[in-house]
Write an enzyme that holds these catalytic residues in place. Sequence first.
Site, PDB file in Angstrom:
ATOM      1  N   ASP A 226       0.826  -1.203   0.000  1.00  0.00           N
ATOM      2  CA  ASP A 226       0.000   0.000   0.000  1.00  0.00           C
ATOM      3  C   ASP A 226       0.864   1.260   0.000  1.00  0.00           C
ATOM      4  O   ASP A 226       1.925   1.304   0.624  1.00  0.00           O
ATOM      5  CB  ASP A 226      -0.893  -0.012   1.242  1.00  0.00           C
ATOM      6  CG  ASP A 226      -1.817   1.178   1.317  1.00  0.00           C
ATOM      7  OD1 ASP A 226      -2.719   1.272   0.465  1.00  0.00           O
ATOM      8  OD2 ASP A 226      -1.636   2.029   2.220  1.00  0.00           O
TER       9      ASP A 226
ATOM     10  N   GLU B 193       0.997  -0.573  -5.079  1.00  0.00           N
ATOM     11  CA  GLU B 193      -0.005   0.467  -5.299  1.00  0.00           C
ATOM     12  C   GLU B 193       0.721   1.801  -5.381  1.00  0.00           C
ATOM     13  O   GLU B 193       1.214   2.319  -4.386  1.00  0.00           O
ATOM     14  CB  GLU B 193      -1.025   0.512  -4.166  1.00  0.00           C
ATOM     15  CG  GLU B 193      -2.163   1.481  -4.456  1.00  0.00           C
ATOM     16  CD  GLU B 193      -2.606   2.297  -3.245  1.00  0.00           C
ATOM     17  OE1 GLU B 193      -3.729   2.821  -3.290  1.00  0.00           O
ATOM     18  OE2 GLU B 193      -1.847   2.427  -2.281  1.00  0.00           O
TER      19      GLU B 193
END
EC number: 3.2.1.20
Length: 567
Positions: free
Chosen positions: A226, A298
């Site tokens: 993330d 990401e």
Amino acid sequence: MPKWAHLGLAALLLISTTQEGTADIDWWENASLYQIYPRSFQDSDGDGIGDLKGITSRLGYLKEIGITATWLSPIFTSPMSDFGYDISNFYDIDPIFGTLEDFDDLIVEAKSLGVKIILDFVPNHSSDENVWFEKSVNREDGYDDFYVWDDGKLNEETGARDPPSNWVSVFSGPMWTWNEKRQQYFLHQFQVKQPDLNFTNPMVREHMLDVLKFWLDRGVDGFRIDAVPHIYEHRNADGSYPDEPVSGWGSDPNAYDYHDHIYTKDQPATVDLMYEWREFLDNYRAQNGGDSRVLLAEAYSSVETLSAYFGNSTHQGTQLPMNFQLMYLSGYSTAKDVVGSIDYWMNTMWKEHQTANWVVGNHDTNRVADRMGAHKVDLLNVIVNALPGASVTYYGEEIGMSNVDVECTGDSCEDRDGERTPMQWTAGKNADFSDGESTWLPLSPEYQRYNVQTERGVSRSSLNIFKGLQELKSSSAFLAFKEDGGFSYEAVTEQVLQIIRTNKISEEYRILVNMGNGMEILDGLAPKTYEYVLATAYSTHYSGQKADLSQRIILMPYEAVVLRWLA
């Protein structure tokens, strides 16, 4: 000339699985990935919130629809200030979702079905309730600079202490917050309850490798990392933090877009960290065997930066730096717009690395039915599964789920809730998501129409189109995507996208997608006769029907078809 690309949609058809001329490919290169938002997939205990036992009970569905691997949004212990992206214990499961034993059971079931499990890994920050942060506040030995701390600057006019720089957090407002106990500012690129870890500290990096190993030892197949661009920040040689320049994109200095984030995003050290983690996973595989462990990154970054995250001539990085380009399409997008979005990725990533992935949606973005219209859900599913590489599907997109209007209550309003509502399994109570009296978010008022059980019985439903697409991934034509001439793509008209997948010997698929609201007439596409193997709901064609592509064919508005030629 046609451009790169082509993946197919297969309906219920017999597929040639000979692999003549195909290059060796690793499992992730052609994978069908599926994101599960655990709170919303399946509730097993009637509290209205999805959990691990619920996910385990539904893994057979993933096998049914052809999923290679599923990644789970955060399931770690958390106060849930940001729905799990604020982690207070990286080594345990939040009680909302279950226990470590429940997780182990999930892994066992997934392996028995051949479905790989990928975990959401949130390294940039922790919760302020993490014991690491508490120790850092107290300046305990070894944790003093575990987070990013600074004295700030003395305001000569007021005598007060100001933040170290003008940096603004992703969620708006200052990126620096004063901690009264420690008498210093701490950095948080996101919420104030999500303090940033200090990755310039070798001890932090060692702790994160230990976290990776803990979950690898429990059987996971990889991690979706993330917020990759935010892991490092630039610091001047004298220890100060430079102000970021104004971007010119807005008028509110407290808004994230007001500044150009040249010091707080995509720093060179982040690239090196990706290489370090990839090496760690590769070494783990060398020592423990099994398939490749994968890293998804990401990163809403330039394609040049994503290329660096993937690797260079001397280092390998994240196998799948996530490609969000097709998520920017709208209901007005034409076939030429689609080609432009594909080109943005392929002109760099395919040319330099021969890799591609295509993301349909995620938990932070409106669903396809809302971004593009319900009539274009199947079109986007066709495109992302017809292009070479991996496809990434957000749960429910395979049945055409749409956003739900969620009323703001109390003192907060999460504007991303609309795309996070419960999975729609049946037309029964709570869509068979939960036996409880209520669900954590409301169900779509359309769940009795758009649900798995209903769509299984409709031949041209979004679900069956999706399943047909996955079937083609094992065909020799689709597996030849790394061979010279193995795929192409182009806009044959303003509104019609054509994708071709072929092994150049015995099998070829031609996918045609009409993005427009009018009929399209196509003349002389190829001097061969093909057979329709898949057609979406707007089509007048049917599987088994022949099509002489040296002659004229007509596509209805919003129609997509897959045609096959066999030698």
